[in-house]
Design a protein around this motif. Structure first.
Motif, PDB file in Angstrom:
ATOM      1  N   GLU A  45       1.121  -1.706   0.188  1.00  0.00           N
ATOM      2  CA  GLU A  45      -0.382  -0.221  -0.341  1.00  0.00           C
ATOM      3  C   GLU A  45       1.468   1.333   0.254  1.00  0.00           C
ATOM      4  OE1 GLU A  45      -1.880   1.594   3.856  1.00  0.00           O
ATOM      5  OE2 GLU A  45      -0.750  -1.279   4.280  1.00  0.00           O
ATOM      6  N   ILE A  47       1.098   4.931   1.677  1.00  0.00           N
ATOM      7  CA  ILE A  47       0.197   6.068   2.576  1.00  0.00           C
ATOM      8  C   ILE A  47       0.769   7.550   2.382  1.00  0.00           C
ATOM      9  CG2 ILE A  47      -0.910   4.140   4.541  1.00  0.00           C
ATOM     10  CD1 ILE A  47       2.308   5.642   5.986  1.00  0.00           C
ATOM     11  N   LYS A  54       1.138  10.177  12.925  1.00  0.00           N
ATOM     12  CA  LYS A  54      -0.210   9.773  11.336  1.00  0.00           C
ATOM     13  C   LYS A  54       0.663   8.228  11.273  1.00  0.00           C
ATOM     14  CE  LYS A  54      -3.834  11.580  12.939  1.00  0.00           C
ATOM     15  NZ  LYS A  54      -4.956  11.629  13.138  1.00  0.00           N
ATOM     16  N   ASP A  55       1.827   8.418  10.312  1.00  0.00           N
ATOM     17  CA  ASP A  55       2.360   7.639   9.569  1.00  0.00           C
ATOM     18  C   ASP A  55       2.606   6.216  10.158  1.00  0.00           C
ATOM     19  OD1 ASP A  55       2.151   9.502   7.689  1.00  0.00           O
ATOM     20  OD2 ASP A  55       4.115   9.693   7.665  1.00  0.00           O
ATOM     21  N   GLU A  57       1.751   5.200  12.932  1.00  0.00           N
ATOM     22  CA  GLU A  57       0.430   4.358  13.365  1.00  0.00           C
ATOM     23  C   GLU A  57       0.536   3.939  12.739  1.00  0.00           C
ATOM     24  OE1 GLU A  57      -1.339   3.401  16.464  1.00  0.00           O
ATOM     25  OE2 GLU A  57       0.401   4.844  17.192  1.00  0.00           O
ATOM     26  N   ARG A  58      -0.097   3.772  11.179  1.00  0.00           N
ATOM     27  CA  ARG A  58      -0.215   2.600  10.744  1.00  0.00           C
ATOM     28  C   ARG A  58       0.863   1.623  10.215  1.00  0.00           C
ATOM     29  NH1 ARG A  58      -3.148  -0.743   8.530  1.00  0.00           N
ATOM     30  NH2 ARG A  58      -2.519  -1.342   6.905  1.00  0.00           N
ATOM     31  N   THR A  61       0.522  -0.567  12.571  1.00  0.00           N
ATOM     32  CA  THR A  61      -0.639  -1.603  12.436  1.00  0.00           C
ATOM     33  C   THR A  61      -0.419  -3.032  11.483  1.00  0.00           C
ATOM     34  OG1 THR A  61      -2.005   0.738  12.666  1.00  0.00           O
ATOM     35  CG2 THR A  61      -3.225  -1.693  11.615  1.00  0.00           C
TER      36      THR A  61
END
Length: 154
Positions: A45, A47, A54-55, A57-58, A61
């Motif tokens: 993916e 992002i 925020k980066d 956190e992805r 995950t």
């Protein structure tokens, strides 16, 4: 541990396990995954870069969902091998990933985006579609180069 030494990176990894490849750009981060035997890399993916938190956190995950044991981050060197502002930005991004506790390999990615773009053009992919996939495919190209090198270690 952050290194551009493939042997040191290999020693820091458990036997096998999935790796996450990162193509770190100023606007996006392309991500790719490899199988646990380090034979093939697949684009995952892209992002959109926002705040680093925020980066992160992805990325966290993906690491948790995919059982990632190490990271391969593209290092954008100049054609002559020297460093640029983009090189320093990629190093800083990798440094900010260090608290994840995973080994990080910095991999020379000088030709990744050009190679992927050339392949997409040869496959007659439209400019609009290329823009959507080039970063994650560049991450796969970076990761594939690294796992090929890991496989060649004695």
């Amino acid at each position: 541990m952050i290194s551009d030494d493939v042997a040191a990176f290999s020693q820091a990894l458990p036997d096998g396990g999935r790796l996450l490849g990162l193509d770190i750009g100023t606007k996006t981060v392309g991500m790719a995954l490899c199988d646990s035997n380090w034979t093939f890399a697949t684009a995952a993916e892209t992002i959109e870069r926002r705040k680093f938190s925020k980066d992160l956190e992805r990325i966290k995950t993906v690491i948790a969902e995919q059982n990632i044991v190490g990271l391969v981050a593209g290092l954008p060197l100049n054609l002559d091998g020297s460093q640029s502002q983009q090189t320093q930005a990629a190093r800083s991004f990798a440094q900010n990933l260090k608290p994840l506790g995973l080994p990080i390999l910095l991999w020379d990615e000088r030709w990744s985006t050009q190679a992927v773009t050339r392949d997409l053009i040869a496959s007659d992919v439209s400019r609009k579609k290329r823009a959507k996939v080039v970063d994650k495919m560049a991450a796969a190209y970076i990761l594939q180069g690294a796992i090929d090198r890991l496989a060649a270690l004695p």
